[in-house]
Design a protein around this motif. Structure first.
Motif, PDB file in Angstrom:
ATOM      1  N   GLY A 263       1.209  -3.883  13.379  1.00  0.00           N
ATOM      2  CA  GLY A 263       0.837  -2.858  12.399  1.00  0.00           C
ATOM      3  C   GLY A 263      -0.442  -3.165  11.642  1.00  0.00           C
ATOM      4  N   PRO A 264      -0.404  -3.181  10.289  1.00  0.00           N
ATOM      5  CA  PRO A 264      -1.620  -3.379   9.490  1.00  0.00           C
ATOM      6  C   PRO A 264      -2.158  -4.802   9.529  1.00  0.00           C
ATOM      7  N   ALA A 265      -1.536  -5.674  10.326  1.00  0.00           N
ATOM      8  CA  ALA A 265      -2.052  -7.032  10.490  1.00  0.00           C
ATOM      9  C   ALA A 265      -3.014  -7.143  11.670  1.00  0.00           C
ATOM     10  N   ALA A 266      -2.793  -6.334  12.743  1.00  0.00           N
ATOM     11  CA  ALA A 266      -3.608  -6.579  13.941  1.00  0.00           C
ATOM     12  C   ALA A 266      -3.588  -5.460  14.967  1.00  0.00           C
ATOM     13  N   SER A 267      -3.354  -4.215  14.600  1.00  0.00           N
ATOM     14  CA  SER A 267      -3.204  -3.166  15.615  1.00  0.00           C
ATOM     15  C   SER A 267      -4.437  -2.281  15.800  1.00  0.00           C
TER      16      SER A 267
ATOM     17  N   LEU B  30       0.825  -1.206   0.000  1.00  0.00           N
ATOM     18  CA  LEU B  30       0.000   0.000   0.000  1.00  0.00           C
ATOM     19  C   LEU B  30       0.862   1.260   0.000  1.00  0.00           C
ATOM     20  N   GLU B  31       1.903   1.242   0.804  1.00  0.00           N
ATOM     21  CA  GLU B  31       2.785   2.407   0.865  1.00  0.00           C
ATOM     22  C   GLU B  31       3.467   2.647  -0.485  1.00  0.00           C
ATOM     23  N   GLN B  32       3.868   1.553  -1.144  1.00  0.00           N
ATOM     24  CA  GLN B  32       4.551   1.656  -2.433  1.00  0.00           C
ATOM     25  C   GLN B  32       3.661   2.285  -3.498  1.00  0.00           C
TER      26      GLN B  32
ATOM     27  N   THR C  11       1.690   6.341   4.025  1.00  0.00           N
ATOM     28  CA  THR C  11       1.788   5.162   4.879  1.00  0.00           C
ATOM     29  C   THR C  11       0.513   4.333   4.779  1.00  0.00           C
ATOM     30  N   ALA C  12       0.651   3.051   5.033  1.00  0.00           N
ATOM     31  CA  ALA C  12      -0.523   2.174   5.018  1.00  0.00           C
ATOM     32  C   ALA C  12      -1.543   2.647   6.045  1.00  0.00           C
ATOM     33  N   GLU C  13      -1.060   3.069   7.221  1.00  0.00           N
ATOM     34  CA  GLU C  13      -1.972   3.505   8.273  1.00  0.00           C
ATOM     35  C   GLU C  13      -2.770   4.735   7.834  1.00  0.00           C
ATOM     36  N   ARG C  14      -2.108   5.671   7.180  1.00  0.00           N
ATOM     37  CA  ARG C  14      -2.813   6.874   6.733  1.00  0.00           C
ATOM     38  C   ARG C  14      -3.801   6.554   5.625  1.00  0.00           C
ATOM     39  N   TYR C  15      -3.393   5.690   4.694  1.00  0.00           N
ATOM     40  CA  TYR C  15      -4.305   5.345   3.599  1.00  0.00           C
ATOM     41  C   TYR C  15      -5.540   4.619   4.129  1.00  0.00           C
ATOM     42  N   ILE C  16      -5.326   3.624   5.018  1.00  0.00           N
ATOM     43  CA  ILE C  16      -6.463   2.875   5.567  1.00  0.00           C
ATOM     44  C   ILE C  16      -7.370   3.813   6.362  1.00  0.00           C
ATOM     45  N   THR C  17      -6.774   4.725   7.107  1.00  0.00           N
ATOM     46  CA  THR C  17      -7.568   5.680   7.891  1.00  0.00           C
ATOM     47  C   THR C  17      -8.443   6.531   6.990  1.00  0.00           C
TER      48      THR C  17
END
Length: 372
Positions: free
Chosen positions: A247-251, A184-186, A191-197
């Motif tokens: 992280g993006p697996a379980a946080s 996702l970051e690529q 960041t993956a966290e920002r995109y998912i948010t």
């Protein structure tokens, strides 16, 4: 035959789980326009502070459904190919022939053959899931450890393979979802966290859901009690914990109300397209971390009762915290439950978890919630 929601039955079933040994739990059940929420027990065993149904909670691997939705949005936009090799996107992380053989789909449905990194990051869990040869010491050692995602991925990629790419049954591995975070970051440049948010959590209007940057849970929440199969006695609170280890697996942190809203919108085709949802519901055999073979789709799995309806959802566990969310295939009846004790079962001489009254009481709660 399904029956309307019965608040008295639901409250009694919730109390039975508490009486069976669960310090505290809370839940929300929906059936069309009917809504029930309830809580039983305590959020803090020392003070007696009660749990409430609106508390925020670590929901573990339910995070995987959110991460999958984010990846599928990028598949829909054409930036990710579901059946293209991960080596095309992340050649430095999954190099060589494996990078060519493992597809994005295989990461999402756990058929990549990549090993779980957890035993390497947490040395006293070195034999996980061989529970008799594990211990809880690493939980304390790493409470405030800040892991970098790529170092965890390297542990999983360089470990002995759990299977062959695309082979079934697959083996459940958090390494897969850390790679999806890097993917996702690529492709998104954030960041993956920002995109998912921004594109999953906020898109669904989930006001009490977040991928935390720190170690604490903001807002009203329960303590999270970990027993590690009786090796931590009394169970210890791990609600303060650096979640960079998953992280993006379980946080993810969420509420039972937000989880129900998310899965309701997901099955309505409002998070990803109906065609992407259909891909999520294509299952393959996967060996779970509990060493049971389940049907696993793309960040979703079915929960079926013989001769009854199919429910889609996901469960999750963090240190001391557990959650389960499920929704009937037609989207009308659904449940989300959060509990504040994990790994309550004792082990037999061979290291296998033994039945506990909590297991039976939770199963009864699920039956009442989904069928009355």
């Amino acid at each position: 035959m399904r029956k309307p929601l019965d608040p008295a039955q639901l409250n009694a079933a919730l109390e039975n789980v508490h009486r069976a040994g669960m310090p505290g739990l809370f839940a929300e059940v929906r059936d069309g326009d009917q809504l029930w929420s309830g809580a039983a027990g305590v959020a803090d065993v020392d003070t007696g502070r009660p749990v409430t149904a609106d508390m925020r909670h670590r929901v573990g691997s339910i995070t995987k459904t959110f991460t999958t939705a984010a990846v599928l949005q990028q598949v829909e936009s054409g930036l990710i190919g579901l059946d293209l090799p991960i080596g095309r996107y992340l050649p430095g992380l999954v190099p060589g022939e494996r990078g060519k053989a493992i597809t994005v789909r295989m990461l999402i449905n756990h058929t990549s053959g990549l090993a779980e990194y957890l035993p390497y990051a947490y040395p006293s869990l070195k034999s996980f899931p061989d529970l008799a040869d594990t211990g809880p010491q690493s939980l304390d050692d790493h409470r405030f450890t800040r892991f970098h995602r790529t170092e965890l991925i390297e542990m999983g990629v360089t470990a002995p393979a759990a299977g062959t790419p695309g082979g079934t049954p697959g083996v459940y591995s958090n390494t897969n979802y850390l790679l999806l975070g890097e993917l996702l970051e690529q492709v998104t440049g954030t960041t993956a966290e920002r995109y998912i948010t921004q594109n999953v959590i906020e898109r669904a209007g989930l006001d009490d859901t977040e991928l935390p940057a720190g170690t604490c849970i903001d807002g009203p929440h329960s303590q999270h009690y970990e027993a590690w199969f009786g090796m931590i006695d009394p169970p210890r609170d791990y609600s303060v914990f650096d979640m960079s280890w998953v992280g993006p697996a379980a946080s993810l942190i969420s509420t039972v109300s937000d989880l129900n809203r998310f899965f309701r919108l997901l099955l309505a085709g409002e998070i990803v397209s109906p065609s992407s949802l259909a891909q999520m519901q294509r299952t393959v055999p996967v060996v779970s971390q509990e060493m049971k073979t389940i049907g696993y789709g793309l960040g979703l799995y079915p929960m079926e009762a013989p001769g009854r309806d199919t429910f889609w959802g996901h469960g999750g566990s963090a240190w001391g915290a557990g959650a389960l969310a499920m929704i009937r295939a037609d989207g009308k009846r659904q449940m989300a439950v959060a509990v504040n004790l994990q790994r309550w079962n004792g082990l037999d001489a061979s290291g296998r978890p033994q039945p506990h009254p909590i297991d039976e009481a939770l199963a009864a709660l699920y039956r009442v919630a989904m069928y009355g």
